[in-house]
Design an enzyme around this catalytic site. Structure first.
Site, mmCIF file in Angstrom:
data_model
loop_
_atom_site.group_PDB
_atom_site.id
_atom_site.type_symbol
_atom_site.label_atom_id
_atom_site.label_comp_id
_atom_site.label_asym_id
_atom_site.label_seq_id
_atom_site.Cartn_x
_atom_site.Cartn_y
_atom_site.Cartn_z
ATOM 1 N N SER A 10 0.147 -0.642 -0.077
ATOM 2 C CA SER A 10 0.279 0.372 -0.491
ATOM 3 C C SER A 10 0.905 1.410 0.096
ATOM 4 O O SER A 10 1.743 1.815 1.072
ATOM 5 C CB SER A 10 -0.876 0.268 1.130
ATOM 6 O OG SER A 10 -1.124 1.515 1.167
ATOM 7 N N HIS A 35 -0.721 -1.321 -4.816
ATOM 8 C CA HIS A 35 -2.395 -1.424 -3.528
ATOM 9 C C HIS A 35 -2.346 0.153 -2.988
ATOM 10 O O HIS A 35 -1.784 1.427 -3.006
ATOM 11 C CB HIS A 35 -2.277 -1.212 -1.939
ATOM 12 C CG HIS A 35 -3.189 -1.793 -2.138
ATOM 13 N ND1 HIS A 35 -4.939 -2.524 -2.451
ATOM 14 C CD2 HIS A 35 -4.067 -0.966 -0.864
ATOM 15 C CE1 HIS A 35 -5.480 -2.167 -1.505
ATOM 16 N NE2 HIS A 35 -5.860 -1.173 -0.636
ATOM 17 N N ASP A 37 -5.069 3.245 -2.203
ATOM 18 C CA ASP A 37 -5.610 3.611 -0.950
ATOM 19 C C ASP A 37 -6.628 4.798 -1.349
ATOM 20 O O ASP A 37 -6.066 6.073 -0.997
ATOM 21 C CB ASP A 37 -5.719 3.671 0.057
ATOM 22 C CG ASP A 37 -5.518 2.226 0.568
ATOM 23 O OD1 ASP A 37 -5.506 1.472 0.595
ATOM 24 O OD2 ASP A 37 -4.278 1.739 1.083
ATOM 25 N N MET A 39 -9.678 7.398 -0.232
ATOM 26 C CA MET A 39 -10.064 7.907 0.437
ATOM 27 C C MET A 39 -10.942 9.005 0.105
ATOM 28 O O MET A 39 -9.923 9.778 -0.273
ATOM 29 C CB MET A 39 -9.698 8.022 1.963
ATOM 30 C CG MET A 39 -8.948 6.695 2.869
ATOM 31 S SD MET A 39 -8.189 6.637 3.978
ATOM 32 C CE MET A 39 -7.266 4.948 4.068
ATOM 33 N N HIS A 68 -8.358 0.620 -4.228
ATOM 34 C CA HIS A 68 -9.838 0.448 -3.120
ATOM 35 C C HIS A 68 -9.708 1.959 -3.327
ATOM 36 O O HIS A 68 -9.551 2.350 -2.534
ATOM 37 C CB HIS A 68 -8.602 -0.172 -1.913
ATOM 38 C CG HIS A 68 -8.978 -0.563 -1.097
ATOM 39 N ND1 HIS A 68 -8.500 -0.753 0.611
ATOM 40 C CD2 HIS A 68 -10.567 -0.347 -1.042
ATOM 41 C CE1 HIS A 68 -9.881 -0.951 1.599
ATOM 42 N NE2 HIS A 68 -10.491 -0.788 0.397
ATOM 43 N N MET A 70 -12.455 3.572 -1.842
ATOM 44 C CA MET A 70 -12.979 4.332 0.012
ATOM 45 C C MET A 70 -13.929 5.454 -0.072
ATOM 46 O O MET A 70 -13.144 6.493 1.075
ATOM 47 C CB MET A 70 -12.352 4.053 1.386
ATOM 48 C CG MET A 70 -11.549 3.109 1.280
ATOM 49 S SD MET A 70 -9.971 2.573 2.901
ATOM 50 C CE MET A 70 -9.149 2.564 1.391
ATOM 51 N N MET A 139 -10.935 -6.415 5.223
ATOM 52 C CA MET A 139 -10.589 -5.126 6.076
ATOM 53 C C MET A 139 -10.179 -6.048 7.099
ATOM 54 O O MET A 139 -11.288 -6.530 7.767
ATOM 55 C CB MET A 139 -11.619 -4.227 6.403
ATOM 56 C CG MET A 139 -11.506 -3.126 4.999
ATOM 57 S SD MET A 139 -10.118 -2.662 4.237
ATOM 58 C CE MET A 139 -9.022 -1.846 5.286
ATOM 59 N N ASP A 177 -6.169 -6.864 4.093
ATOM 60 C CA ASP A 177 -5.699 -5.284 4.294
ATOM 61 C C ASP A 177 -5.969 -4.652 4.999
ATOM 62 O O ASP A 177 -6.969 -4.480 5.752
ATOM 63 C CB ASP A 177 -6.481 -4.614 3.190
ATOM 64 C CG ASP A 177 -6.175 -3.455 2.901
ATOM 65 O OD1 ASP A 177 -4.936 -3.042 3.982
ATOM 66 O OD2 ASP A 177 -7.032 -2.341 2.212
HETATM 67 C C1 DX5 Z 1 -7.187 1.080 5.874
HETATM 68 C C2 DX5 Z 1 -6.103 0.579 3.923
HETATM 69 C C3 DX5 Z 1 -5.023 -0.539 4.363
HETATM 70 C C4 DX5 Z 1 -3.375 0.241 5.427
HETATM 71 C C5 DX5 Z 1 -2.962 -0.624 4.612
HETATM 72 O O1 DX5 Z 1 -8.196 2.112 5.030
HETATM 73 O O2 DX5 Z 1 -7.017 0.014 2.874
HETATM 74 O O3 DX5 Z 1 -4.442 -0.364 2.730
HETATM 75 O O4 DX5 Z 1 -3.080 1.252 4.259
HETATM 76 O O5 DX5 Z 1 -1.800 -0.367 6.026
HETATM 77 P P1 DX5 Z 1 -0.625 -0.947 6.570
HETATM 78 O O6 DX5 Z 1 -0.759 -2.231 6.372
HETATM 79 O O7 DX5 Z 1 -0.076 0.257 7.509
HETATM 80 O O8 DX5 Z 1 -2.229 -1.567 7.582
HETATM 81 ZN ZN ZN Z 2 -6.220 -0.638 1.114
#
Ligand code: DX5
Ligand code: ZN
Length: 220
Positions: A10, A35, A37, A39, A68, A70, A139, A177
């Site tokens: 990520s 990956h 993320d 948000m 991903h 969100m 998750m 994840d």
């Molecule tokens: C959280 C994300 C994850 C996160 C993973 O909302 O979807 O992808 O960044 O990071 P670590 O491995 O630090 O939990």
């Molecule tokens: Zn993620």
């Protein structure tokens, strides 16, 4: 689903001031996917990156962009992320009024479809869509931030999902994840996960030796 384990680092834990070179370093270090993320400060209490950033990263690597989302509502942004260069687009069922419609929107863009289950979200929420998707993202922390502690209670759900997938003879990847480290990755694999996402462990353990950390996660 293949039996081999894939590692999807990520970039949430990367240095955002040099995101391009971080992605290139991950490719060199042996990452299978990248990956990303996304948000929106609404579906989750944090803001990260949008399609413009992904578009700029796209020419730097041929690795699969595992995006991903969100964000809610999600439908109106599917096309933007597809055009920016996502290969897998994963959404949360709570972020759409109609998961079947969101799946179709992603397929229309010729992208792989993932659905994500938050720690408390039940398999029943997505079961009827399993025949129509490529991946389930379990998750193992509440979505929103990197660096949180792994929630072992999701392992049962992972096992149950793996059983359903096997029983139905479906070809679906199970990605896990959140809070993945060198110890719990063993349990995650045993439970049936075949794609491991990791931010903190890959970027921070062993003084940030990406190659070493990816290898340990893969082999443990
Ligand atoms: C959280 C994300 C994850 C996160 C993973 O909302 O979807 O992808 O960044 O990071 P670590 O491995 O630090 O939990
Ligand atoms: Zn993620």
């Amino acid at each position: 689903m293949t039996n081999s384990i894939k590692i999807s680092p990520s970039i949430l834990s990367a240095d955002f001031s040099k995101l391009g070179s971080e992605v290139i370093s991950l490719e060199r270090a042996g990452a299978d996917y990248i990956h990303i993320d996304v948000m929106d400060g609404h579906f989750v209490p944090n803001l990260t990156i949008g399609p413009e950033v992904i578009k700029k990263l796209r020419p730097l690597t041929e690795k699969t962009f595992d995006v991903h989302l969100m964000i809610s509502p999600v439908d109106k942004f599917i096309k933007d992320y597809a055009k920016a260069g996502a290969d897998i687009i994963t959404f949360h069922p709570e972020a759409t009024e109609d998961s079947a419609k969101t799946i179709e929107l992603i397929k229309k863009e010729n992208k792989k479809v993932g659905i994500s289950l938050k720690p408390k979200s039940k398999i029943e929420l997505i079961e009827k869509h399993l025949h129509n998707i490529d991946l389930v993202l379990i998750m193992s922390v509440e979505p929103g931030f990197g660096g949180q502690k792994f929630m072992p209670e999701v392992l049962e759900k992972t096992k149950a999902l793996k059983d359903i997938i096997d029983k139905k003879k479906l070809k679906i990847d199970i990605e896990i994840d959140g809070g993945i480290n060198f110890e719990n990755c063993i349990l995650a694999k045993k439970a049936g996960a075949n794609i491991l996402v990791s931010g903190s462990t890959i970027f921070k353990e062993n003084k940030g030796d990406l190659k070493k950390n990816i290898e340990i996660l893969r082999k443990n």
